[in-house]
Design a protein around this motif. Structure first.
Motif, PDB file in Angstrom:
ATOM      1  N   ASP A   1      66.860   4.427   4.898  1.00  0.00           N
ATOM      2  CA  ASP A   1      66.660   3.683   3.816  1.00  0.00           C
ATOM      3  C   ASP A   1      65.314   4.452   3.244  1.00  0.00           C
ATOM      4  OD1 ASP A   1      68.614   1.879   4.015  1.00  0.00           O
ATOM      5  OD2 ASP A   1      67.344   0.372   4.815  1.00  0.00           O
ATOM      6  N   GLN A   2      64.327   4.722   3.927  1.00  0.00           N
ATOM      7  CA  GLN A   2      63.191   5.563   3.474  1.00  0.00           C
ATOM      8  C   GLN A   2      63.530   6.863   3.008  1.00  0.00           C
ATOM      9  OE1 GLN A   2      60.444   6.956   6.783  1.00  0.00           O
ATOM     10  NE2 GLN A   2      58.570   5.882   5.672  1.00  0.00           N
ATOM     11  N   GLY A   3      64.351   7.699   3.560  1.00  0.00           N
ATOM     12  CA  GLY A   3      64.611   8.886   3.116  1.00  0.00           C
ATOM     13  C   GLY A   3      65.535   8.856   1.666  1.00  0.00           C
ATOM     14  N   GLN A   4      66.237   7.664   1.523  1.00  0.00           N
ATOM     15  CA  GLN A   4      67.051   7.556   0.289  1.00  0.00           C
ATOM     16  C   GLN A   4      66.048   7.158  -0.917  1.00  0.00           C
ATOM     17  OE1 GLN A   4      70.150   4.769   0.459  1.00  0.00           O
ATOM     18  NE2 GLN A   4      70.819   4.884  -1.837  1.00  0.00           N
ATOM     19  N   ALA A   5      64.813   6.174  -0.364  1.00  0.00           N
ATOM     20  CA  ALA A   5      63.884   6.053  -1.605  1.00  0.00           C
ATOM     21  C   ALA A   5      63.128   7.217  -1.916  1.00  0.00           C
ATOM     22  CB  ALA A   5      63.219   4.626  -0.913  1.00  0.00           C
TER      23      ALA A   5
ATOM     24  N   GLU B   1      56.728  21.403   9.538  1.00  0.00           N
ATOM     25  CA  GLU B   1      57.070  21.188  10.760  1.00  0.00           C
ATOM     26  C   GLU B   1      56.017  20.838  11.636  1.00  0.00           C
ATOM     27  OE1 GLU B   1      59.472  24.552  11.601  1.00  0.00           O
ATOM     28  OE2 GLU B   1      61.325  23.826  10.534  1.00  0.00           O
ATOM     29  N   ALA B   2      54.885  21.529  11.341  1.00  0.00           N
ATOM     30  CA  ALA B   2      53.488  21.317  12.424  1.00  0.00           C
ATOM     31  C   ALA B   2      53.111  19.870  12.305  1.00  0.00           C
ATOM     32  CB  ALA B   2      52.331  22.198  11.938  1.00  0.00           C
ATOM     33  N   GLN B   3      53.407  19.342  11.289  1.00  0.00           N
ATOM     34  CA  GLN B   3      53.093  17.730  10.962  1.00  0.00           C
ATOM     35  C   GLN B   3      54.428  16.810  11.663  1.00  0.00           C
ATOM     36  OE1 GLN B   3      52.264  16.949   6.816  1.00  0.00           O
ATOM     37  NE2 GLN B   3      51.032  18.752   6.691  1.00  0.00           N
ATOM     38  N   GLY B   4      55.184  17.281  12.161  1.00  0.00           N
ATOM     39  CA  GLY B   4      56.167  16.656  12.912  1.00  0.00           C
ATOM     40  C   GLY B   4      57.261  16.063  11.771  1.00  0.00           C
ATOM     41  N   LEU B   5      57.476  17.060  10.615  1.00  0.00           N
ATOM     42  CA  LEU B   5      58.494  16.808   9.776  1.00  0.00           C
ATOM     43  C   LEU B   5      59.741  17.657   9.866  1.00  0.00           C
ATOM     44  CD1 LEU B   5      56.070  16.091   6.555  1.00  0.00           C
ATOM     45  CD2 LEU B   5      57.092  14.447   8.429  1.00  0.00           C
ATOM     46  N   ALA B   6      60.967  17.226   9.345  1.00  0.00           N
ATOM     47  CA  ALA B   6      61.976  18.047   9.649  1.00  0.00           C
ATOM     48  C   ALA B   6      63.101  17.607   8.525  1.00  0.00           C
ATOM     49  CB  ALA B   6      62.816  17.954  10.979  1.00  0.00           C
ATOM     50  N   PRO B   7      63.984  18.391   8.077  1.00  0.00           N
ATOM     51  CA  PRO B   7      64.853  17.918   7.286  1.00  0.00           C
ATOM     52  C   PRO B   7      65.716  16.934   7.796  1.00  0.00           C
ATOM     53  CG  PRO B   7      64.964  20.396   7.410  1.00  0.00           C
ATOM     54  CD  PRO B   7      64.141  19.955   8.392  1.00  0.00           C
ATOM     55  N   ASP B   8      66.077  15.739   7.003  1.00  0.00           N
ATOM     56  CA  ASP B   8      67.050  14.830   7.628  1.00  0.00           C
ATOM     57  C   ASP B   8      68.383  15.011   6.927  1.00  0.00           C
ATOM     58  OD1 ASP B   8      67.881  12.367   8.517  1.00  0.00           O
ATOM     59  OD2 ASP B   8      66.626  11.090   7.444  1.00  0.00           O
ATOM     60  N   PRO B   9      69.182  15.570   7.709  1.00  0.00           N
ATOM     61  CA  PRO B   9      70.454  15.735   7.099  1.00  0.00           C
ATOM     62  C   PRO B   9      71.396  14.238   6.893  1.00  0.00           C
ATOM     63  CG  PRO B   9      70.713  16.224   9.446  1.00  0.00           C
ATOM     64  CD  PRO B   9      69.140  15.904   9.103  1.00  0.00           C
ATOM     65  N   LEU B  10      70.956  13.333   7.324  1.00  0.00           N
ATOM     66  CA  LEU B  10      71.299  11.919   7.264  1.00  0.00           C
ATOM     67  C   LEU B  10      71.194  11.394   5.801  1.00  0.00           C
ATOM     68  CD1 LEU B  10      71.396  10.609  10.976  1.00  0.00           C
ATOM     69  CD2 LEU B  10      73.204  11.921   9.954  1.00  0.00           C
ATOM     70  N   ALA B  11      70.015  11.740   5.382  1.00  0.00           N
ATOM     71  CA  ALA B  11      69.790  11.103   4.196  1.00  0.00           C
ATOM     72  C   ALA B  11      70.810  11.550   2.921  1.00  0.00           C
ATOM     73  CB  ALA B  11      68.345  11.562   3.769  1.00  0.00           C
ATOM     74  N   PRO B  12      71.390  10.780   2.331  1.00  0.00           N
ATOM     75  CA  PRO B  12      72.005  11.070   1.134  1.00  0.00           C
ATOM     76  C   PRO B  12      71.428  11.589  -0.028  1.00  0.00           C
ATOM     77  CG  PRO B  12      72.140   8.625   1.071  1.00  0.00           C
ATOM     78  CD  PRO B  12      71.154   9.343   2.387  1.00  0.00           C
ATOM     79  N   PRO B  13      72.150  12.777  -0.696  1.00  0.00           N
ATOM     80  CA  PRO B  13      71.346  13.513  -1.616  1.00  0.00           C
ATOM     81  C   PRO B  13      71.295  12.333  -2.821  1.00  0.00           C
ATOM     82  CG  PRO B  13      73.669  14.208  -1.412  1.00  0.00           C
ATOM     83  CD  PRO B  13      73.352  13.422  -0.211  1.00  0.00           C
TER      84      PRO B  13
ATOM     85  N   VAL C   1      68.327  16.110  -5.651  1.00  0.00           N
ATOM     86  CA  VAL C   1      67.356  15.867  -4.612  1.00  0.00           C
ATOM     87  C   VAL C   1      68.126  15.893  -3.136  1.00  0.00           C
ATOM     88  CG1 VAL C   1      65.192  15.365  -3.727  1.00  0.00           C
ATOM     89  CG2 VAL C   1      65.620  15.428  -6.157  1.00  0.00           C
ATOM     90  N   SER C   2      68.170  16.720  -2.071  1.00  0.00           N
ATOM     91  CA  SER C   2      68.463  16.599  -0.866  1.00  0.00           C
ATOM     92  C   SER C   2      67.563  16.983   0.270  1.00  0.00           C
ATOM     93  CB  SER C   2      69.963  17.030  -0.973  1.00  0.00           C
ATOM     94  OG  SER C   2      69.777  18.644  -1.168  1.00  0.00           O
ATOM     95  N   LEU C   3      68.050  16.735   1.655  1.00  0.00           N
ATOM     96  CA  LEU C   3      67.501  17.106   2.726  1.00  0.00           C
ATOM     97  C   LEU C   3      65.925  16.803   2.857  1.00  0.00           C
ATOM     98  CD1 LEU C   3      69.304  20.415   3.440  1.00  0.00           C
ATOM     99  CD2 LEU C   3      69.695  18.177   4.761  1.00  0.00           C
ATOM    100  N   PRO C   4      65.481  15.774   2.555  1.00  0.00           N
ATOM    101  CA  PRO C   4      63.887  15.415   2.502  1.00  0.00           C
ATOM    102  C   PRO C   4      63.386  15.780   3.779  1.00  0.00           C
ATOM    103  CG  PRO C   4      64.979  13.333   2.691  1.00  0.00           C
ATOM    104  CD  PRO C   4      66.160  14.725   2.365  1.00  0.00           C
ATOM    105  N   TYR C   5      62.206  15.998   3.900  1.00  0.00           N
ATOM    106  CA  TYR C   5      61.603  16.285   5.365  1.00  0.00           C
ATOM    107  C   TYR C   5      60.915  14.855   5.518  1.00  0.00           C
ATOM    108  CZ  TYR C   5      61.980  21.379   5.585  1.00  0.00           C
ATOM    109  OH  TYR C   5      62.444  22.629   5.775  1.00  0.00           O
TER     110      TYR C   5
END
Length: 512
Positions: A51-55, A133-145, A173-177
């Protein structure tokens, strides 16, 4: 030879211990709670991050569209409208920078293209991926575009791509970190750490709680062992645990009752010794007399008159032995609980009158008068006739024995609402106050001297009390020295009718 700690018997006993079971139960409870928490978090967190990634993608799409529109408007107002009319310039100078700016700012992948034919397309990814990535962020493939359409107004019409001077664009917009994986990893690590800590705490708490329970139980077992080895003063102190304190109180009550029972057994043993000694003493007197009379007659040298006197005295001693043996048999049956009883509802006046009449002739021979007072109507209670006759015979015979010639023995039967009362009073010497508590003891004959005391066995009143108690009643005595004694028997009453009192004379044949 196996070690004690590897011996199967030791292991079985170890597992069966209460403290071990408590510690294991607490540890298992803690682990189950952590397992449930982990499963719940694994079910909740993915949905939360989704939900957070979709928002985030929706907000980024709106922001990118606004940024492109704003860039286009500023270009139009600043005299750079030719950039909007030229597709290549528009993409290179307006759409591509806006998409890249949005991708860098929101850490997403941005695609912008023309809705009509898709000829214009801008693709942008975050440039500073290493920093993300140093901040612990990575692309989320599960988040719908997320896609969002928007319009750009062109200064000059671009027919046929932009009918009416309006260019329709779409941003995807897709693949949010996101910190999803890092957060899940941290949560899993925290669960493992919390599980280890909870297990350690549960073990410590389990050991403490087990000792709080098992130490008082071990103390209770120690006191039980002491009590079993004869330490009757062993009592369990309070342990501070309600249930164990209740168990300790019950143990102390049991110990008190056991101590009291042993005390009563010791008292019974002492009384039995006294009883045997008294029986031996009582039997020795008539047996010695019989032996003396027999030896004197066997040796000869006695005339007929003396022989007749010896025979009379021998007969008296034999009667005394017979009376004593009958009383001892009754007492033994009473003690064994096999004393024969034939309890029926009847008129209590009849057995009392029969006993009084039976005593009238012996009393007349001694110059003693007997009076009998009874209700005019039936005194109905449950009683054993033969035992009531025996009871009254003992009381009246005892009164006659200690009353001097010219005295009076009075028997009165009272009918009350709850009980019938038999009172036997005499005008004898009375009983000293110090002897009243022992008057119903076996073989106790008091300090009175003379023929009355010598002829008694000390069993009549003991049997009388037993008969009364078997009828559910009680017997008491009151006496004043020099004025006689009054024995009062109270027997529970069963449905007797109210009655007045009349005085019934004893038959003349029995009256002195």
């Amino acid at each position: 030879m196996p070690s004690p700690r590897t011996d199967p018997t030791f292991l079985r006993r170890f597992v069966r211990r209460l403290d071990v079971r408590l510690v294991v139960a607490l540890a298992v409870t803690a682990l189950i709670a952590l397992l449930i928490s982990g499963v719940a978090l694994n079910q909740i967190l993915p949905g939360y991050f989704e939900d957070q990634g979709q928002a985030k993608t929706e907000a980024t799409a709106q922001a990118t569209a606004l940024l492109i529109i704003d860039t286009a408007n500023r270009a139009a107002t600043s005299g750079l409208g030719e950039f909007l009319n030229d597709p290549e310039q528009r993409e290179a100078r307006i759409i591509q920078p806006a998409a890249q700016l949005a991708a860098d700012r929101f850490l997403v992948t941005v695609e912008v293209f023309n809705v009509v034919d898709g000829s214009e397309a801008a693709f942008a990814e975050p440039e500073d991926v290493a920093d993300a990535e140093a901040q612990g962020l990575a692309p989320d493939p599960l988040a719908p575009p997320t896609s969002l359409g928007f319009e750009i107004e062109l200064p000059l019409s671009e027919q046929p791509l932009a009918p009416g001077g309006i260019l329709q664009m779409e941003v995807v917009v897709s693949l949010p970190y996101t910190p999803r994986e890092a957060t899940l990893t941290q949560v899993r690590g925290a669960l493992v750490g919390a599980g280890a800590l909870a297990l350690l705490v549960s073990l410590l708490v389990g050991v403490w709680a087990a000792r709080r329970l098992t130490v008082p139980l071990q103390r209770l077992g120690s006191f039980s062992s002491r009590l079993a080895h004869g330490h009757l003063d062993a009592r369990v102190p309070p342990a501070g645990v309600e249930e164990i304190d209740q168990l300790g109180d019950q143990f102390n009550i049991m110990a008190d009752r056991l101590t009291e029972s042993l005390r009563l057994l010791e008292a019974d043993r002492d009384r039995l010794r006294e009883f045997v000694a008294d029986v031996s003493h009582e039997l020795r007197t008539p047996l010695a007399a019989l032996r003396t009379y027999t030896e004197l007659q066997r040796d000869g040298g006695v005339d007929e008159e003396t022989r007749a006197e010896f025979l009379d005295r021998s007969t008296e001693q034999l009667s005394r032995l017979e009376w004593m043996s009958a009383n001892l048999l009754d007492l033994s049956r009473i003690d064994a609980g096999i004393f024969p009883m034939d309890v029926k509802i009847g008129d209590l006046r009849e057995p009392v009158r029969a006993a009084v009449e039976a005593s009238a002739e012996p009393a007349a021979d001694r110059g003693i008068s007997i009076t009998y007072v009874a209700p005019s109507t039936t005194v109905a209670i449950r009683f054993d006739r033969e035992r009531i006759v025996q009871l009254v015979n003992n009381l009246v015979g005892n009164a006659v024995k200690f009353t001097a010639a010219g005295g009076t023995v009075a028997v009165q039967l009272l009918d009350g609402p709850d009980a019938a009362v038999i009172e036997v009073s005499d005008t004898g010497p009375g009983i000293p106050p110090t002897e009243l508590p022992r008057i119903f003891d076996r073989f106790y004959r008091g300090t009175n001297v003379g023929e009355a005391r010598a002829s008694g066995s000390g069993l009549g009143l003991a049997i009388a009390r037993s008969i009364v108690e078997m009828h559910g009643g009680f017997i008491e005595v009151a006496s004043v020295l020099g004025e006689g004694a009054v024995f009062r028997v109270v027997l529970p009453r069963q449905g007797a009718a109210a009655a007045g009192e009349i005085t019934e004379p004893v038959p003349q044949a029995a009256v002195p």
